[in-house]
Design an enzyme around this catalytic site. Sequence first.
Site, short mmCIF file in Angstrom:
data_model
loop_
_atom_site.label_atom_id
_atom_site.label_comp_id
_atom_site.label_asym_id
_atom_site.label_seq_id
_atom_site.Cartn_x
_atom_site.Cartn_y
_atom_site.Cartn_z
N TYR A 116 2.04 0.63 -7.24
CA TYR A 116 2.90 -0.46 -7.69
C TYR A 116 2.16 -1.61 -8.39
O TYR A 116 2.79 -2.41 -9.06
CB TYR A 116 3.73 -0.97 -6.51
N PHE B 115 12.75 -2.91 4.32
CA PHE B 115 13.96 -2.38 3.68
C PHE B 115 13.59 -1.17 2.81
O PHE B 115 12.43 -0.90 2.59
CB PHE B 115 14.65 -3.46 2.84
#
Length: 402
Positions: free
Chosen positions: A119, A402
Site C-alpha cells: 500500500y 474494519f
Amino acid sequence: MRIREVPDSDLDRAIDLASLVFLETYDDEMRARHRKFLLRCNRIGAYADGRLVGLLAAVRLRVSVPGGGLPCAGLTFVCVAPTHRRRGVLSELVAELWRRCAVAGRPLAALWASEAAIYGRYGFGAATRLCTVEIDSRRPLDLRVAPDPRPLRLLDPAEAPEVLGPRYEASRAERAGRLARDGYWWREQILPEQDEDDDELSPPRVVVLGDGPSLDYAVYRTRGGEDSPGVVEVYELEAGTGRAAAALWSYLAGIDLTGRVRAWGRPADDPLLLIAADRDQVRVTQEFPALWLRLADVGAALTGRSWAAPVDLVLDVSDGSIPANNGRFRLAAGPGGESYRASAEPADLSLDVRDLAACYLGGTRVGDLVRAGLVAEHTAGAARVLDAALYTDRLPFTSDEF
C-alpha cells in the site's frame, strides 16, 4: 476487464472471492455478518467475462483529526483472484476509488494493511501505531497511583451504545485517528456476541466506573484455563485520569481464576506504562503500525485540521497516482486560517504523499523522515517548523479494525 459497481445481487460472489483470496472458510453466520457489512460499503468490482475477479469495498467513515473530523473511505475486502494477479487489477480498482472520493468529497482514505508492502506505492502511510500490553496477574497489580474509589459496575452490552457512546465521542476529540461509531458499529464491530477469531472466549463484558460525562469503562472477554490460569482479553479501555485507569486495570488484573491480562491495540503513550510500578509485571510484547492513511485530497486534508503553531512553507509533494496532489504548494496556517495553494517559489521541503500522510495526524515526525533520507529539507529548520505545527498533545490512536 470492466471496473464497475458491485450490485447487491453479487454480494455472495464477493464473499466467495474474499474466501478464496484470504484462505478462509465462512460458515453461514460469518457470511451473513460479512453481507451485512458489505451492504454498508461502496463496492467496486473488476469483472472479466462477467465474472467478479477483483473487489475493493470502502466503508463510509468519519475520522477524528486535530480540531475536528473529516470524511474517510475505509478500504476493506480488497482482493484479486489468484488467476488475475499482476495484471493491474488492483491499480484499476484504486484509481476508481480516487475518482469516487473526489466526487463524494472524501479527502482521506484509510486501511489496515495485511500486506504492508503493497500500500505504500498507492500513497498510504502508517499514521498510527499500537502496542500489545500484557500483565502478569498471578499477583496483585502493583501501581504507583491509587485507584479511583468510585464503585465499579458491570453493564449489559446491549446498553453499551447508549451508555458508552457519549464517553467514546468525547474521547475522539482528545485524539486524532478515532472513528465515529453508530449503533451498528457498536453492536457488530465492538461488541459481537462471539469473537470471530477465538470461539473459546466469553461473550463481551463491560465494566463501568462512575456515571454521566465522567464515566470510564473497559470492554473485555475471558478464557478459562484447564491446566493454567485463565486469560483476560481487553478490547477497549477509556479512562480520563490516571486514577481511573488504575481502578480499571486493577479490576481486570484481579478477576478470579485468571493469571494474565492481554490488551491488544493500546496507544503507544498508554498511561499504564507510566503508572506500573513493576515493568516486569506490565510488559509491551508487540508494537506495530495500525491505521494506514492516504490523503486523497491533500489540500482539503491539510486545511481541514487545526494546527498547533503557525506554519508558512512551500511543500513539493510527489503523488504518482492523483495528479491534482502532485506539485509545489504553499501551506500557510495561523491566526488567519489555513490555506494551501499552488506555488512557483522554491520548495522548503520535498516529500512523497505517503510520508505526508504518516505525519498528518502527528504520529510521525517530519524531522525523523529527513534524517532517514525520506524527506528532503531545502530550507534549514523547515522540518522543525512543520513538526511544531503538526504537534498533538496525545499520539493518534485507532483500534477499530474494519
